[in-house]
Structures are given as structure tokens and as C-alpha cells.
Design an enzyme around this catalytic site. Structure first.
Site, PDB file in Angstrom:
ATOM      1  N   CYS B  92       0.836  -1.195   0.000  1.00 24.52           N
ATOM      2  CA  CYS B  92       0.000   0.000   0.000  1.00 24.52           C
ATOM      3  C   CYS B  92       0.876   1.252   0.000  1.00 24.52           C
ATOM      4  O   CYS B  92       1.569   1.517  -0.968  1.00 24.52           O
ATOM      5  CB  CYS B  92      -0.975  -0.031   1.177  1.00 24.52           C
ATOM      6  SG  CYS B  92      -2.361   1.103   0.981  1.00 24.52           S
ATOM      7  N   HIS B 208      -3.615  -5.691   0.762  1.00 24.42           N
ATOM      8  CA  HIS B 208      -2.998  -5.990   2.057  1.00 24.42           C
ATOM      9  C   HIS B 208      -3.045  -7.483   2.385  1.00 24.42           C
ATOM     10  O   HIS B 208      -3.974  -7.922   3.072  1.00 24.42           O
ATOM     11  CB  HIS B 208      -3.732  -5.227   3.166  1.00 24.42           C
ATOM     12  CG  HIS B 208      -3.530  -3.750   3.126  1.00 24.42           C
ATOM     13  ND1 HIS B 208      -2.508  -3.125   3.807  1.00 24.42           N
ATOM     14  CD2 HIS B 208      -4.199  -2.771   2.484  1.00 24.42           C
ATOM     15  CE1 HIS B 208      -2.566  -1.819   3.596  1.00 24.42           C
ATOM     16  NE2 HIS B 208      -3.591  -1.573   2.782  1.00 24.42           N
ATOM     17  N   GLU B 210      -1.278  -8.912   4.519  1.00 23.76           N
ATOM     18  CA  GLU B 210      -1.084  -9.049   5.971  1.00 23.76           C
ATOM     19  C   GLU B 210      -2.404  -8.941   6.718  1.00 23.76           C
ATOM     20  O   GLU B 210      -2.472  -9.241   7.905  1.00 23.76           O
ATOM     21  CB  GLU B 210      -0.066  -8.010   6.468  1.00 23.76           C
ATOM     22  CG  GLU B 210      -0.609  -6.603   6.754  1.00 23.76           C
ATOM     23  CD  GLU B 210      -0.848  -5.762   5.501  1.00 23.76           C
ATOM     24  OE1 GLU B 210      -0.836  -6.316   4.391  1.00 23.76           O
ATOM     25  OE2 GLU B 210      -1.076  -4.538   5.652  1.00 23.76           O
TER      26      GLU B 210
END
Lengths: 1033, 244
Positions: B92, B208, B210
Site C-alpha cells: 500500500c 494488504h 497481511e
């Protein structure tokens, strides 16, 4: 010098589309092209580095720059967007901030220059304040090209229509020029004026001991102190007291009161900071005329609730006295929660008001105990109806659509840029919020249970500690915020009350604070919000019993602030701390490395006084005891008028009897369902909420939307704050202001129930939830200005009674709260007061996030049940609102029965009994069923006659037989729609015996099909429900 | 083993650390100020990760200022890390930073600006889950054997454009694409969601991963104990743990 940067013409700028969408359609259709240009304005002395600075700000791939060093010289040009001598555009507008208004982009630009051009420019470093600091400004240009076929006159007319809506004159300066002016050589300035450094105004003294009542009132009014005559008299008395006079004489200080002392008392004693109405002794007359004395609403209802529950709630760690309430999460962590309002500033500058509200409540969390880390934000926003005709808007007010769009933008930036997920919230619309919008901002945080061996929720301020100010500098922004919000809004409302929060400055401060906390570099911390240093240091001084402050040491944004302005300014992004002298050096060094300014502004003492010194002269010497406890308790009267006298039940019944035939028709019910689904309060908010980051920090479990297409609303938020633990936190709300017109007691009970039942619906632990109360009321003090004050105060009493009763039954301690009591606006002679509004925000423990529930219908053939009582009363419902006629009493809530049912539901969720569970709230059963269908993209066949048979509906609503409309659209609390897979039917029935469940039907098909005794009531495709639910604004 | 950059408005560092930890890595959070003061710190790490967030508020173009700082002070140290067969990740705002400073796609090897991430077509910040297709033509160790997967996007400036050296729109070499959106949410050229440099050791992506390391993080709360994003972090940890 100015550097102007914009996208290269070949790249499409999405932000342009956003601006065009914000305009009226007819207007945006006339615009053939719009370019956005970011403008950086720098002082001339940086001229030699223009190229380097431009490269720092420019993305060479997508952007082009034009640099103008002098007014005539076009300077360095990289690219061209048609602004040469014969411009191809029509109108160019430049919007900049007025001097003194916080400009976060300029702050960033300034910092970038400092970091990246380090050492090359004199006078830039913050540590070297002797040199003139570098100043940067930013502006935004909008360059419009209108449709070619338009003639010049039409273009001008469009331009004139466009201009007023582009900026907020309170905080921004707007310049514009048409292309012919540009051709004649007109240019925007190379630099806008800065706040002029001025001489520090002399301290003023007032001979208050010798002033008569009239003079006292005038003094309070002229200085915007918002102190009543009684309060001014108390100050007069103190300054006539021989002890006080002697103490001042001994120190060689004037026996007259100084401006700084007066301002400190006004701030500390403001309704905003002191909560005078919640402390007041109230003579309350109930519906029978029976009089009782209430010794403080806070003490009698809020604190009393938590005190009574504390024995059964060993998880409460710190309630009421800190910036937020703290409860246990697990063996290793505690969590905290606080909600605030930011109504008045949001009325004036919606964007700045909202963003400041968020970063402000974030600081409450950072200033709890030894300092917590914010892990989620919430917001509940109340606006006037978005479809209000422009001519209905009182002069001096913004249209609710404008307010909403600004507030929304503020919430986006405030949360997203801070890296704090917005996990729950609501939008409410009612004409009563036309005058003041309500902007509730909440934040939750987490702390390790112990920091360096000591409980994290304890903090220390000892005599001899340094008083340290951290973060942003002080300017004139936000002066009188605390006293201003204690007044009604009018045409003369001060613009200095407007501030703009800067999430990035604050984020850096947060990173630093957590690092410093874990190293033990400070002892106590609190935030600077309303009242600024006066409030934060004034409160911290109570721990050590005294403080001495050297106001001239506080770092300023510009010279010329009077000492009293330094003391009460509400400039943002600041915390106050107590630091032991032996850790100061390490604290200061770490702050420097993290780019956060820290300054010793004084020392905590045990003198018993607040001592305010400026350039070695003592300007203020107030006994702490007088500052904090000198204000006598207010005495108020309240008088309740029972609902029957205001909205007679017989009238409602007569109305319903006439309507019954109509209401029972399929056509009517179908139309009403569609109207409800598209009603602004109920319709999907996905287009707005998807612009909030609700997932940063990686904790989210139940998100704002659910279902196969992730577009059905959920009941609340569920997060997993600690990755190693499967335990979760629920975050929910209850807010039912529409019920206030009938009875604020029921309004409060429903608000508590709504928040608690959403917690239950997600699978939360019934005995591990804690609540916040936020009251936003119209002025409830009887006066010429508020002739119905006694009734409004009685509404407040009733709401407190409801709050207490519901919280007691649900084992729901109140851990923190806030009130805002002057939500009236008087504009053009018209008074607009908000509906009495109580927001209940709840933080709960969820035992195992893997057992989190779903809200949408999941598989065909599941049985659908209503758990909870059948309900038919329509008072306070959105159906009533659409009907435009009072429909009698609100639903009553059986708190005991609900509590038992919630425990059974919790047991059911633990054994994974339900395919789906969704609470019934706004719009009633029909809307809840619709949302289950939308989420699952699955229909259901429903029969509602069972509701009449089983429920204790001994009372009819006036019609011969309860109307289907009443059953479908009533909004009584304590109710859920569940779906149960066939395999779990038997277990379900054993947990919910016959009397506890109402069979509604079966999931499946493409339609939501509702029958009443076999007769068709509603039969519509799920796709049509989706369409209504997502009707454009 | 893994350095996660913090400071100046970076804010998705915590969950990125959790993802690497869940993948078996040992994580250290490093403030950019400390790294700039002592770039040799990087020598003790095998992976450098730039998390998401709003560095410098994204006020002057997302990632622009952070990119300048990193490039000005750490270009050599990062080049050395990559030459040591270390890995770099930007998610990002981290991806925006890598692109703005020229480390991605870096086809010329000199960190010159070739691509950019600009305002989403809608002009709006979007938080929504997207499906990602993994480009099997890209041999990067980051995405080896990864199946297509879902994860969230959370950005306002994620529209990928590739302009080559002379600012004319061109196509990014196909083998440098790491992920494509299945349903393009922001107008990115060629549906590009993530890219690598020619060595494959530097990966940048707008979505994302994660945020999807556990099943319950998925909007439909998959009943799997692990999220699909985890395999990306496993790949990286395995790569830097093996033999070298």
C-alpha cells in the site's frame, strides 16, 4: 515564490470526478474540464533552491510543475496546461487557508523541507528559534473549462453560481479570475499574508470586588465567558475575601482579578468542562405532581449504577475519573473507551469540526492511565434531512447535505490517516438537527496490564515534577471553544472556535509516547482538549496540589498571543505530562529524534495554588480549591408532563382505526417497505462507510458489511485486538432519539437495549459489557430563552432513570460519558433544538471470535423464528415518521424477560445453533427480514399471523384486529430474527420452548414473501429490496 | 531477520509484524530516523518491509516524501541488501513509496522513476476486499506457488500507471507483474495490483495480504485457521532461511 503542481493532461484525475459529483448535476454538466492544481507558496529566500524543492514535491511520472519566482516571471516551467497567454480555460479559482488556520499540508511541506534540505537553509530548525522560522503555505486551484457551445454570458453566470459553494469563508480565502483577466496580466499572489507578529497585549485587570451585578453580567458577556450572574457573584465574593486579598498583597499582586484568572475560571466552570447540569440539585415533579429532590443526575443515576454493579464486575479498573473508562481484557491487557461530541465546531466548519473531534478523542485514549494505544474509532452522526429544501435552511446555516459531506470527509481523513480503524457507527437524519448537527466520536484503546511493573491505569503527578507540553504549538485557534460550546449558536459565533486537526502530527506523537511510556520516561499524562493548558494542567495540579507555570516558555505559532490566550488556547495535537527531572533529558532527546516538540512550561508544586507567571511577573494566583470546588451547585426545577397529556392515546387509536383497511393492503405494505428501505436513516450507508478504513491494524472480524456480496449491514463491530488470543471485543451503539417525543425514559431504555442486544447478537458475553453514555440535549434550564426548560430537564431526568434501570438489569456498568447541553441554534429569529438524544456506546468481551455469528440467511430450508415478544406499538418508529402522524405510545421493554432471553441466545450461539441471527431495530421486523435476505441474496416465505396468536397483545391498536403493518413495522426492542438449520431444530426447541419462540417461516426462493393469515402482505424479489436499499442519495 | 519500517505516519506496521511472525520470521520494528542515522543497521536484516499507512499524511502525493528520504539516505544500503539476496516488500503506502523512489519497477537498475500510483478513478478512498490473480510468468520468490487469493484494498491512490522513461504510457514488461485484480477497483493499467523488480526480490502491492492471515479476517469468515495471505510471508521467510 509559488510552485504549482498538477496531473499531466494525459492522466485522468479521479479527484476531479469527486468534486464534480459534489456539485448539482445541472452545474456539473456544464463543465467540460476541471483541473486540480496543488500550490505551494514559499518565502523568497528559498528562491535559489526552487528546482530542488520542486523535485521534492513532484512525481515526475504523473505530474507537471510550474514555478513562479516573481510576479512577472513564469520561471521554471515543466509542462503546460493551457495557461499561456491565450488560456483555453474559463475560470480559475484558488482556495487558501486564512492566516492562523491550521494547514496540515503546509505542516508536512515544512517538515519535508526541514528533513530533506537539512543544513542548507538557515533558520529552519525548530531548535533554533532565534532565526526567523521558515514559513510555508499551500493552496488549491480549480481550473474550470465550460462547455464550448456556451456563450460568454452563460459562462459567467455558471461561474457565479459555482463560486460560493467551493470553500468555507469562515476559514478559507478564495480568489478567482476569468481567462480574460488572466490575459490582461492578473495573477494570484506569490505569497498570502501570514499572521502578523504583534505586540503582546497588556494584561487587563478588573476591579471585580467593586462591580455591581449589571457590570458582572456585562463583563461575562463581553468576554464570552458564558458565566451566569450567580457564578460571577461567587468570583466577586472570592476576590472580596480578606484571606485572598492578603495572600495577593503579600505576593505583590493586584487585588483585582486579571484577565487570565477570569478566563481560567470561565473555562474550568464552563458547562462543557464542569457538567453543571449533571451536578445540579434538581427539584423534580413527576406526572402526579409529586416532588422529589435529585442530588445530582450524575451521582444519582450514572455513578450509582456503576457503584451498584461494581461488586459483580471485578473487571472494572478505572471508571469516571480518567480520560476514558478502563476495564480488563485478558490476563495481559486492559482496554479503554471514550466518546465525545464536537457539535458546535462541526456546524461552522464540518470538515474541521469532525476531524478535530476524532483526533481529540484519540488523545483521550493516549492520555488514559500511563497512555493507551487507540485501536478503533466509532462515530454517530446526526444531520438535518438531506432532502431539505434550500429555502427551509435558516440563514447562516449550511445545508445538511453540505454539513454531512464535510463531516464525512473529516471522519475519513481523521481515522484513515491516523491508522485507526472505524469499526462501528451510524448516520441519523432529523429536522431537529438542522441547527446543530451532532457529531459523536468514540475511540477505544488497549494497554498492557502492567508497565514496568506498575498497573498501567495508574499515573503520578508529584510536587517537583516538570510540567511538560508536547506536540503542536499554540496559536489563537480554538480560543473560547469550551465556553463557546456552552452557548447557543448564533450569527455572531466566533470563528476562532474553529480548529483543524492534523492526524499526522498526532500520529508521530503517539509513536513517541508509546516508546517513552515503555521506557518509563514520564509519570503522568493527559490531553489538551477543551480549555487547553488551563484545563489539562489545572486538573493535573490537583494530584500534587499546585502548579507554577511560566507561560512565556510555551512555544507559539506566532508572536503576539496574550498570556491568557496561551493558557486557554485549544490548538490541537498537544498533550500535557508530568516528567521527573531526572528523566527529562532522555525524554527530550527521544522526542527530538521522533520529530515531536517537548517543552518544560512549569513545575508541579504543593502550594495549593495555580500560579501563572509571564516574563517573571505573576499574573495569576488562584487557590486550587476555589478553581475546582468553588462553584456552588446549581439548583434547578424539572416538571414532567406524561405522554398521555401530550399525545393522547385515544387520538392515535382513532387515526389507526380509520387507516386500518388501507394499512392492511398488500399495495400499501409493499410501498411502505420500499420507502423504509430507502429512508435515509435506514438505507444502505455502504457508499459512505467503505471510504472509512475499517480494517487497518488487522483485527477486524465482524466488519460493517456482511453477506455473499458484502453489502448487508451488520449489527456492530467485532475485533480481535490481540492476535495471540481468540478473545474479541464487540463495539456497538444504541441511539433512539425519535422516541424522545413520546417518552425519554423509553428512549433511553431502547438505546441501552439496542446496544446490548447487538452485542448479544454477535455472540458477546452477557456479563462482560461496559457502556458509555453521551447526552446531547437542548438547553434544559428554564429562562426567557427556554420557556419549556422545566419540561426539557424532566426529559433529562426520565432519560437518566431509563438508563439506570436498563443498565442495572443488563449488568452493564457505565464507565465513562460526556454531556453536551446547549444544542440549540437561534438564527433569523427561529430556534431549532435537537431532539433529546442519548447515545449508548458499548464495549464488550467476546469469548471466542471463531464463534462470531452471521446476520444473513445462509442456506435454503432453514426455519426462521422471531425471538422476543411480538410488538405492535408504533410510537417513535420510522413508520410513524413516514405516516406523518403521531401513532401513540412507544413499545415498552420487558428488561427482565429480555435478560433471560439474551442468556439463552448466548448459550445458543455457543453451541452454534443459528445459521444467522440479526437484531430487529429501525424499520422493524420487515426491514430486519429484508436485510437478512439482502445479505444472503436469498428469499424467505414468512407467515406473521403467529405473532398475534402467541404474543401478549391483549391491547388492540384501535382496529378490530391488529394491522399487519403494526406487526411488521413496530420497532420494539429485545427482538431478533434467527434462522435455524433443520439439523439443529430439536436443540433449538429445547433451548427456546414454545412460549419463547415465534415461528415465522422458511428460507429459500428469490422473493421475500410475507403472508398474514394466508393473505399476501408483501411479495417482492430480493433484488428489488437491494434496489430500494441502495437508492441514490 | 525482518526489519519493519516505522515512523512519520506509517501505521500498518503492527499487523505486518504479526504476519511475518505467524510465518515463522523474527521481526524487529525500526524507526526510519534511527535507520537513516545508522544505515549499517540494515546489514543484520534479510528482509526490509515498508508497511502501509499515511507517511507524511500523503499530503504531497502518497509516498513521495518518504520515498525521497529513503532514496537520499538509504539507496546504497538497500542496494546492498538486495545484492546479498535479501528481500524488500512494500504494501500500500509502502508500494507507493517504492514506486515513487524508483526501486520499482527499476528496469534500468538506477532507481529512476518509471511508474506511478495515482488517484483512484472514483476519486475516493476505498476499503473493500478484492480477488487477486497471481502472475505465474513472474518467478519472484515472494509469490512462488501462491494460489489466487482474496485480500482487502484500502487506498485512495492506487491506480497503477507505467510510463517508461519518457513519460509516455507503455506496458510494464509482463514478467514484472505480480498480481492482477480480478475486478479492477481503481482503474489500474492492465489490472495491475502488484509488481516486482527484474530480480524478483523487491515486491510492491496495493492490497494488504497481511490483513488476511487468519480465516476469520475474511468478510465471509472462512472456517480455515489460516488466511491465504500468509503464504506470501511464508515464501519470504523460507527463502531467506534456506541455505544462504
Amino acid at each position: 515564490m509559488r510552485i504549482e503542481i498538477s496531473y499531466r493532461p494525459e492522466f485522468d484525475d479521479g479527484k476531479v470526478r469527486k468534486i464534480l459529483r459534489g456539485l448539482e448535476t445541472e452545474l456539473s454538466e456544464q463543465i467540460a474540464d476541471l483541473r486540480i492544481v496543488d500550490v505551494y507558496l514559499l518565502e523568497e529566500r528559498l528562491k535559489n533552491q526552487a528546482g530542488e524543492i520542486t523535485r521534492l514535491f513532484l512525481d515526475p511520472v504523473s505530474q507537471q510543475a510550474e514555478v513562479r519566482l516573481t510576479q512577472e516571471d513564469p520561471g521554471l516551467i515543466d509542462g503546460d496546461w493551457g495557461r499561456k497567454a491565450a488560456p483555453s480555460w474559463d475560470l480559475m479559482v484558488e482556495i487558501s487557508y486564512k492566516p492562523g488556520v491550521t494547514d496540515p499540508v503546509a505542516v508536512t511541506a515544512w517538515e519535508a523541507l526541514e528533513l530533506e534540505l537539512d543544513g542548507e537553509r538557515p533558520g529552519v530548525s525548530r531548535d533554533n528559534t532565534d532565526d526567523a522560522p521558515l514559513r510555508v503555505q499551500t493552496a488549491r486551484q480549480l481550473v474550470f473549462t465550460f462547455s464550448k457551445e456556451l456563450d460568454e454570458e452563460t459562462k459567467r453566470r455558471i461561474g457565479e453560481t459555482l463560486l460560493p459553494g467551493l470553500s468555507n469563508p469562515l476559514i478559507q480565502k478564495q480568489l478567482s479570475m476569468y481567462s480574460d483577466e488572466y490575459s490582461r496580466g492578473t495573477r494570484f499572489p506569490l505569497l498570502y499574508p501570514f499572521v502578523a507578529d504583534t505586540e503582546v497585549p497588556a494584561v487587563q485587570y478588573f476591579p471585580i470586588a467593586r462591580m455591581n451585578d449589571e457590570q458582572l453580567v456585562a463583563l461575562s458577556r463581553e468576554r464570552l465567558l458564558a458565566l451566569s450572574l450567580d457564578e460571577m457573584r461567587v468570583i466577586r465574593e472570592e476576590f472580596s475575601r480578606p484571606g485572598q486579598i492578603a495572600a495577593r498583597k503579600k505576593r505583590g499582586i493586584s487585588t483585582d482579578i486579571s484577565d487570565i484568572e477570569l478566563e481560567m475560571l470561565a473555562q474550568t466552570w464552563s458547562e462543557h468542562c464542569k457538567h453543571k447540569i449533571f451536578q445540579a440539585r434538581i427539584d423534580y415533579r413527576d406526572e402526579n405532581g409529586k416532588s422529589t429532590t435529585i442530588d445530582g443526575l450524575f451521582k444519582s443515576y450514572i455513578q450509582a449504577t456503576t457503584d451498584a454493579l461494581s461488586a459483580s464486575r471485578p473487571d472494572l479498573r478505572s471508571v469516571f475519573h480518567d480520560n476514558s473508562g478502563v476495564v480488563d481484557f485478558d490476563e495481559e491487557h486492559v482496554v479503554c473507551f471514550k466518546a465525545e461530541t464536537h457539535n458546535s465546531p462541526s456546524a461552522l466548519d464540518p470538515y474541521g469540526g469532525a476531524i478535530t473531534g476524532i483526533v481529540g478523542v484519540n488523545r483521550d485514549i493516549m492520555g488514559t492511565g500511563k497512555g493507551a494505544k487507540p485501536i478503533f474509532n466509532t462515530n454517530v452522526l446526526c444531520f438535518g434531512h438531506p432532502h431539505t429544501a434550500p429555502e427551509e435552511i435558516p440563514r447562516g446555516l449550511l445545508h445538511p447535505k453540505k454539513v454531512m459531506s464535510g463531516v464525512h470527509e473529516g471522519i475519513i481523513d481523521g481515522g484513515n490517516q491516523s491508522g485507526i480503524p472505524t469499526v462501528a457507527g451510524a448516520f441519523l437524519f432529523d429536522d431537529s438537527y438542522l441547527g446543530k448537527p451532532l457529531v459523536f466520536c468514540g475511540t477505544g484503546g488497549i494497554m498492557p496490564r502492567k508497565v514496568l511493573g506498575e498497573e498501567s491505569w495508574l499515573q503520578h503527578v508529584d510536587s517537583g515534577d516538570l510540567a511538560v507540553m508536547l506536540g503542536g504549538r499554540i496559536g489563537k485557534d480554538g480560543i473560547h471553544g469550551a465556553t463557546f460550546s456552552s452557548l447557543a449558536l448564533d450569527e455572531d459565533s466566533p470563528t476562532s472556535a474553529v480548529q483543524i486537526g492534523d492526524p499526522i502530527t498526532q500520529r508521530k506523537m503517539l509513536d513517541f509516547l508509546l516508546e517513552a511510556r515503555d521506557k518509563g520516561l514520564y509519570k503522568g499524562i493527559t490531553d489538551n482538549g477543551a480549555g487547553g493548558l488551563s484545563s489539562s494542567l489545572g486538573e493535573m495540579a490537583e494530584f500534587s496540589n499546585g502548579i507554577r507555570v511560566d507561560l512565556d516558555k510555551a512555544p507559539l505559532k506566532y508572536a503576539g498571543l496574550a498570556p491568557w490566550e496561551i493558557w486557554v488556547s485549544e490548538s490541537q495535537e498537544r498533550m500535557s505530562l508530568s516528567v521527573a527531572p531526572d528523566t527529562w533529558e532522555a525524554f527530550h532527546e527521544l522526542a527530538r529524534r521522533r520529530g515531536v516538540e517537548a517543552t518544560v512550561v512549569g513545575e508541579f508544586t504543593s502550594s495549593g495554588f495555580v500560579e501563572l507567571v509571564y516574563r517573571n511577573e505573576t499574573l495569576g494566583l488562584l487557590p486550587l480549591e476555589f478553581v475546582h470546588n468553588g462553584l456552588p451547585v446549581m439548583e434547578l426545577s424539572a416538571s414532567w408532563i406524561e405522554p398521555e397529556k401530550r399525545r393522547p392515546e385515544s387520538q392515535a387509536r382513532a387515526y389507526i382505526r380509520v387507516q386500518a383497511g388501507h394499512w392492511n393492503s398488500e399495495e400499501f405494505m409493499t410501498a411502505r417497505l420500499f420507502e423504509l428501505l430507502s429512508e435515509p436513516n435506514i438505507r444502505s450507508k455502504e457508499d459512505l462507510v467503505r471510504q472509512y478504513d475499517h480494517e487497518v491494524q488487522g483485527q477486524s472480524v465482524i466488519k460493517p458489511f456482511t453477506g455473499v456480496r458484502s453489502d448487508a449491514p451488520t449489527d456492530g463491530g467485532l475485533i480481535r485486538p490481540v492476535a495471540e488470543s481468540s478473545q474479541g471485543l464487540t463495539v456497538t451503539h444504541g441511539v433512539c432519539p425519535r422516541m424522545s417525543e413520546a417518552d425519554t425514559y423509553q428512549m433511553a431504555v431502547h438505546a441501552v437495549d439496542e446496544a446490548y442486544r447487538a452485542h448479544i447478537a454477535m455472540g458477546g458475553d452477557p456479563d462482560r459489557a461496559s457502556a458509555l453514555d453521551n447526552f446531547c440535549w437542548p438547553d434544559p434550564v428554564q429562562s426567557d430563552y427556554t420557556p419549556d426548560g422545566e419540561y426539557k430537564l424532566a426529559q433529562l431526568v426520565r432519560a437518566n432513570q431509563g438508563l439506570k434501570d436498563a443498565c442495572m438489569e443488563y449488568n452493564l456498568p457505565l464507565i465513562s460519558g460526556k454531556d453536551s447541553m446547549k444544542n440549540d441554534a437561534v438564527l433569523g429569529g427561529k430556534k431549532v433544538s435537537v431532539l433529546p438524544t442519548l447515545l449508548v456506546s458499548l464495549l464488550g468481551i467476546h469469548g471466542d471470535v471463531e464463534k462470531a455469528t452471521d446476520q444473513s440467511f445462509a442456506s435454503e430450508g432453514d426455519e426462521v423464528y422471531l425471538l422476543g415478544s411480538a410488538e405492535y406499538r408504533l410510537g417513535g418508529s420510522y413508520f410513524e415518521k413516514l405516516e406523518g402522524n403521531q401513532l401513540g405510545a412507544t413499545p415498552q421493554i420487558d428488561l427482565k424477560g429480555n435478560r433471560t432471553r439474551y442468556e439463552a441466545i448466548h448459550a445458543g450461539i455457543q453451541s452454534q445453533l443459528f445459521s444467522s441471527i440479526h437484531d430487529i431495530s429501525d424499520g422493524g421486523l420487515a426491514v430486519a427480514l429484508s436485510e437478512c435476505c439482502i445479505g444472503g441474496r436469498m428469499g424467505a416465505r414468512i407467515e406473521i399471523s403467529g405473532l398475534r396468536a402467541i404474543s401478549p397483545l391483549e391491547t388492540t391498536d384501535g382496529s378490530e384486529r391488529l394491522t399487519a403493518a403494526a406487526l411488521l413495522f413496530s420497532e420494539g426492542g429485545g427482538r431478533f430474527v434467527v434462522s435455524v438449520p433443520p439439523g439443529r431444530k430439536e436443540t433449538f426447541k429445547s433451548l427456546f420452548p414454545e412460549a419463547e419462540r415465534i415461528f415465522l417461516g422458511v428460507t429459500g426462493g428469490e422473493n421475500l414473501e410475507i403472508r398474514d393469515g394466508g393473505e399476501a402482505a408483501i411479495n417482492v424479489p430480493v433484488e428489488r429490496l437491494v434496489e430500494s436499499f441502495t437508492t441514490p442519495w | 531477520m525482518i526489519a519493519i519500517l516505522t515512523g512519520y505516519g506509517i501505521n500498518a506496521d503492527k499487523e505486518l509484524g504479526e504476519a511475518f511472525t505467524a510465518a515463522g520470521g523474527s521481526v524487529e520494528f525500526v524507526h526510519l530516523r534511527d535507520l537513516i542515522d545508522d544505515p549499517s543497521m540494515l546489514e543484520s536484516f534479510r528482509i526490509l518491509a515498508f508497511p502501509g499507512g499515511f507517511s507524511f499524511g500523503d499530503h504531497i502525493g502518497s509516498g513521495t516524501i518518504l520515498g525521497h528520504m529513503v532514496k537520499n539516505h538509504l539507496q546504497d544500503a538497500i542496494n546492498q541488501l538486495i545484492q546479498r539476496d535479501g528481500l524488500v516488500l512494500g504494501i500500500c503506502n509502502g508500494f507507493q513509496t517504492l514506486v515513487k523512489m524508483g526501486l520499482l519497477p527499476n528496469t534500468q537498475g538506477d532507481w529512476s522513476n518509471e511508474a506511478s500510483l495515482i488517484s483512484n478513478e472514483s476519486g475516493l478512498f476505498i476499503d473493500d476486499w478484492v480477488g487477486l490473480t497471481v502472475n505465474t510468468l513472474n518467478p519472484s520468490p515472494w509469490i512462488r506457488n501462491m494460489p489466487d487469493f482474496d485480500c482487502p484494498i484500502r487506498h485512495g491512490e492506487g491506480k497503477f500507471i507505467y510510463a517508461g522513461m519518457n513519460a509516455e504510457l507503455k506496458e510494464l514488461p509482463k514478467e514484472l507483474v505480480a498480481f492482477r485484480y480480478q475486478d479492477n477497483p481503481n482503474g489500474s493499467q492492465d489490472d495491475i495490483a502488484g509488481i516486482t523488480d527484474p530480480s524478483g526480490r523487491v515486491l510492491g502491492m496495493m492490497p494488504h495480504p497481511e490483513a488476511f492471515i487468519r480465516g476469520e479476517q475474511h468478510p465471509r469468515r472462512l472456517k480455515t485457521s489460516q488466511g491465504a495471505g500468509l503464504s506470501l510471508f511464508r515464501n519470504a521467510v523460507a527463502y531467506v532461511s534456506s541455505d544462504k
